[in-house]
Design a protein around this motif. Structure first.
Motif, short mmCIF file in Angstrom:
data_model
loop_
_atom_site.label_atom_id
_atom_site.label_comp_id
_atom_site.label_asym_id
_atom_site.label_seq_id
_atom_site.Cartn_x
_atom_site.Cartn_y
_atom_site.Cartn_z
N ALA A 183 -136.92 -65.97 83.89
CA ALA A 183 -137.46 -65.72 85.24
C ALA A 183 -138.21 -66.95 85.76
N GLY A 184 -138.93 -67.62 84.87
CA GLY A 184 -139.64 -68.84 85.26
C GLY A 184 -138.69 -69.96 85.62
N VAL A 185 -137.56 -70.07 84.91
CA VAL A 185 -136.55 -71.09 85.21
C VAL A 185 -135.93 -70.82 86.58
N ILE A 186 -135.65 -69.55 86.86
CA ILE A 186 -135.08 -69.18 88.16
C ILE A 186 -136.03 -69.60 89.29
N LYS A 187 -137.30 -69.34 89.10
CA LYS A 187 -138.30 -69.65 90.13
C LYS A 187 -138.50 -71.15 90.31
N GLU A 188 -138.58 -71.89 89.18
CA GLU A 188 -138.89 -73.32 89.29
C GLU A 188 -137.71 -74.13 89.78
N PHE A 189 -136.49 -73.81 89.33
CA PHE A 189 -135.34 -74.64 89.68
C PHE A 189 -134.46 -74.00 90.76
N GLY A 190 -134.78 -72.79 91.17
CA GLY A 190 -134.03 -72.15 92.24
C GLY A 190 -132.59 -71.85 91.88
N VAL A 191 -132.34 -71.40 90.66
CA VAL A 191 -130.98 -71.09 90.21
C VAL A 191 -130.80 -69.58 90.14
N SER A 192 -129.54 -69.15 89.99
CA SER A 192 -129.23 -67.73 89.89
C SER A 192 -129.53 -67.22 88.48
N PRO A 193 -129.63 -65.89 88.28
CA PRO A 193 -129.85 -65.35 86.94
C PRO A 193 -128.77 -65.77 85.94
N THR A 194 -127.51 -65.82 86.41
CA THR A 194 -126.43 -66.25 85.51
C THR A 194 -126.60 -67.70 85.12
N ASP A 195 -126.96 -68.55 86.09
CA ASP A 195 -127.21 -69.96 85.77
C ASP A 195 -128.39 -70.10 84.80
N ALA A 196 -129.40 -69.26 84.97
CA ALA A 196 -130.59 -69.35 84.12
C ALA A 196 -130.28 -68.98 82.67
N SER A 197 -129.18 -68.27 82.45
CA SER A 197 -128.79 -67.92 81.08
C SER A 197 -127.99 -69.02 80.41
N LEU A 198 -127.60 -70.06 81.16
CA LEU A 198 -126.81 -71.16 80.59
C LEU A 198 -127.53 -71.90 79.46
N PRO A 199 -128.84 -72.17 79.55
CA PRO A 199 -129.49 -72.85 78.41
C PRO A 199 -129.37 -72.08 77.11
N LEU A 200 -129.33 -70.76 77.17
CA LEU A 200 -129.10 -69.95 75.96
C LEU A 200 -127.65 -70.03 75.53
N SER A 201 -126.72 -69.85 76.45
CA SER A 201 -125.30 -69.81 76.08
C SER A 201 -124.82 -71.17 75.56
N LEU A 202 -125.30 -72.27 76.14
CA LEU A 202 -124.89 -73.59 75.67
C LEU A 202 -125.46 -73.89 74.28
N TYR A 203 -126.66 -73.44 74.02
CA TYR A 203 -127.27 -73.60 72.69
C TYR A 203 -126.40 -72.89 71.65
N VAL A 204 -125.99 -71.65 71.97
CA VAL A 204 -125.18 -70.87 71.03
C VAL A 204 -123.81 -71.51 70.84
N LEU A 205 -123.21 -71.99 71.91
CA LEU A 205 -121.92 -72.67 71.79
C LEU A 205 -122.03 -73.92 70.93
N ALA A 206 -123.10 -74.67 71.10
CA ALA A 206 -123.27 -75.93 70.37
C ALA A 206 -123.42 -75.69 68.88
N TYR A 207 -124.15 -74.65 68.47
CA TYR A 207 -124.28 -74.47 67.02
C TYR A 207 -123.03 -73.84 66.41
N ALA A 546 -118.43 -69.13 70.45
CA ALA A 546 -117.77 -69.25 71.75
C ALA A 546 -117.81 -67.93 72.51
N LEU A 547 -117.51 -66.82 71.80
CA LEU A 547 -117.53 -65.53 72.49
C LEU A 547 -118.96 -65.10 72.82
N ALA A 548 -119.90 -65.43 71.93
CA ALA A 548 -121.30 -65.12 72.23
C ALA A 548 -121.76 -65.90 73.46
N CYS A 549 -121.33 -67.15 73.54
CA CYS A 549 -121.65 -67.97 74.72
C CYS A 549 -121.12 -67.30 75.99
#
Length: 601
Positions: A183-207, A546-549
């Motif tokens: 929620a803080g990322v959405i507010k500070e960077f003005g992104v959508s909820p789906t976009d705000a979940s990208l830092p989690l999904s990319l982390y999971v994809l990378a490992y 990949a599927l978790a991402c």
């Protein structure tokens, strides 16, 4: 303790900086006596009395000259002094089969480990073998050689295992610990909820991508496991600082991806480290502990960050990664020793050459890697997992099913905020506490699986040996019915007119049964494909991540558009397919393996 520190990254770094003047190995201490068996072989290497020979071209195969019926045997020589110049001649030859000359997860490995368990109590000398071109193969000095990770005390092995579990927990916690700050990322960077979940999904994809590189890298004898752990974990910790300070969303995405990538060796090599230390009988217990750390890590992330984010803001969750991972890195740097046998023996061979000046002293891994190029190993590691998955239907099912189960697990991080704050008026911190139900599920699943190991499987193996690989799937046959049941319970009890505990029970049922399914499948794979175990685990890591991402990204739109009840019911329906697949694998697995060019019958 000095041995532990010497083998740890700090010890190896100090030895490098001082040119091996500190933390010396026994071979480097003045007055070290070369074992009599080595003296015998060195002095008699050019005579016809050499006890054994082995060809360099037989990579990894330990074959002895004159004992063709036992190609995997290692030789122990008992000697008596026979004055013939200064040469001491072998007078009796006994065979000791070695663990290193066999494939892991096989009946042969099980038999050899049982024999060695007895031999260790006798402290029997192990004589080196010679190759056809005169090289002398450096091995353990005795059956109870303290340098062999299999011979470490239970306390030392347990300590190292706990550090690996702490490392795994820190990295996996770093994935979902971010969710409280979306929620803080959405507010500070003005992104959508789906976009705000990208830092989690990319982390999971990378490992999931990291093991394709770091798993084969740690298998290169000259590299080993400990340096990979130390270097990548150091980078992971350093990256945690700019990640918490970054001022733009694109930078946050890049840094989170890099964090996941450099944290992945815990996933790539943690199981291999356990295998280095524990026998086939004890390994399932160690792996259960390690998998528990990985399974519980993401669920505890929101618990650790929920209340902190409410008080200090979304960046606090990213600082907590540094606070968790930093102390773990320090302990690993100081106290996690090398466990790879090829690496340990390679360095011993170098020390013996420096001591004796005899260039014939070589480790098997040195001979094996003459024709191995690191680039070839990495390319093979990237291609082989995908090839097996495409061509082998059993592995295709295993990868897809475990990926589905894992993807649903990560969808919880998107559905909980849609259920408990609006329906039950939970705060962000309380929602984080609610994720501890997965910890309860993991504990119940682990206890059930350990009871199965202790009371049934291990006694059965000791009595009858390793049965057909499908025998390991029996607990999964029962457990496969429970993920759909747990999801249906959650889907249709997550409503304001029912107590919140009802839906939580569904999550516990899903989490505990999924844990058991993972344990069974992860044992079935290496038993059926021992020669490709590392590649297949890397492929499974990639598929699951990949599927978790993807599930992190599609879960919220799915639940918003269909509703929580219908959306979760859809996932439950998909998981029903796993029931049929698991029973098919159990009853038809043998015939599938018989037709596969990759599997062991």
């Amino acid at each position: 303790m000095s041995d532990l520190i010497r083998e740890a990254p700090i010890g190896q770094l100090l030895r490098f900086l001082t040119k091996n003047k500190v933390l010396k190995y026994p071979e480097e201490i003045p007055g070290f006596q070369l074992p009599e068996s080595y003296k015998t072989i060195l002095n008699a290497a050019d005579s016809k009395n050499i006890a054994s020979s082995r060809s360099d071209s037989e990579q990894g195969e330990k074959s002895a000259k004159g004992v063709e019926d036992f190609p995997e045997l290692q030789h122990r020589v008992t000697t008596r002094s026979i004055r013939s110049g200064d040469i001491e001649a072998p007078t009796a030859l006994t065979h000791i089969r070695t663990r290193e000359g066999t494939k892991p997860y096989t009946e042969e490995r099980l038999e050899i480990e049982a024999e060695l368990q007895v031999e260790r109590t006798k402290s029997l000398a192990i004589a080196p073998q010679t190759t056809s071109d005169g090289n002398i193969l450096v091995d353990w000095y005795t059956t109870d050689d303290a340098a062999n990770p299999q011979n470490w005390s239970n306390g030392k092995r347990g300590f190292v295992a706990m550090l690996i579990c702490a490392y795994t927990f820190a990295v996996y916690t770093g994935s979902a610990i971010y969710t409280s700050g979306e929620a803080g990322v959405i507010k500070e960077f003005g992104v959508s909820p789906t976009d705000a979940s990208l830092p989690l999904s990319l982390y999971v994809l990378a490992y999931g991508l990291g093991p394709l590189i770091f798993a084969p890298l740690s298998e290169i004898p000259v590299v080993g496991r400990s340096p990979v752990y130390a270097v990548t974990m150091f980078i992971f910790v350093i990256l945690s600082i700019p990640t918490a300070l970054v001022q733009n969303f694109a930078g946050l995405l890049v840094l989170r991806f890099l964090q996941g990538f450099f944290g992945s060796p815990c996933l790539a090599n943690g199981g291999a480290t356990m295998q280095d230390m524990y026998s086939l009988i004890k390994l399932p217990y160690a792996l259960t502990l390690w998998v528990s750390a990985a399974y519980c890590g993401p669920s505890l992330g929101p618990l650790l960050s929920g209340f902190a984010v409410m008080a200090k803001g979304w960046r606090w969750s990213l600082w907590e990664i540094l606070w968790v991972a930093g102390p773990v890195f320090v302990l690993m740097f100081l106290l996690v020793p090398e466990t790879s046998t090829p690496n340990i023996l390679l360095r011993r061979a170098k020390r013996l050459r420096a001591l004796t000046g005899d260039s014939r002293l070589r480790s098997q891994s040195e001979i094996d890697q003459r024709n191995i190029k690191p680039s070839k190993v990495i390319i093979s590691a990237l291609i082989k997992p995908l090839e097996i998955t495409i061509k082998d239907p059993a592995m295709a099912f295993v990868n897809l099913y475990t990926a589905l189960v894992y993807g649903i697990y990560y969808s919880f991080f998107e559905v909980f905020p849609l259920v408990y704050p609006p329906f039950y008026h939970f705060t962000l911190g309380t929602v984080g506490v609610l994720f501890s139900c997965i910890l309860v599920a993991c504990a119940l699943g682990a206890l059930a699986y350990i009871a199965y190991l202790y009371f049934y499987l291990v006694p059965d193996i000791l009595a009858h040996g390793l049965r057909a690989q499908e025998h390991r799937l029996v607990p999964a046959l029962v457990a496969s019915f429970l993920p759909p049941a747990g999801l249906f319970i959650f889907a249709w009890t997550a409503r304001p007119d029912l107590p919140w505990i009802a839906s939580v029970i569904g999550i516990v049922v899903y989490g505990g049964s999924s844990f058991i399914i993972f344990q069974c499948v992860f044992v079935y794979v290496p038993l059926s494909y021992p020669q490709y175990a590392a590649s297949l685990f890397a492929a499974n890591d990639l598929f699951r991540s990949a599927l978790a991402c993807g599930s992190i990204l599609f879960a919220r739109p799915l639940f918003v558009n269909l509703g929580v009840d219908r959306g979760v019911s859809l996932l439950a329906g998909l998981s029903i397919v796993g029931i049929f697949g698991m029973f098919t694998l159990y009853y038809k697995g043998a015939s599938l393996r018989a037709r596969s060019k990759f599997a062991m019958s």
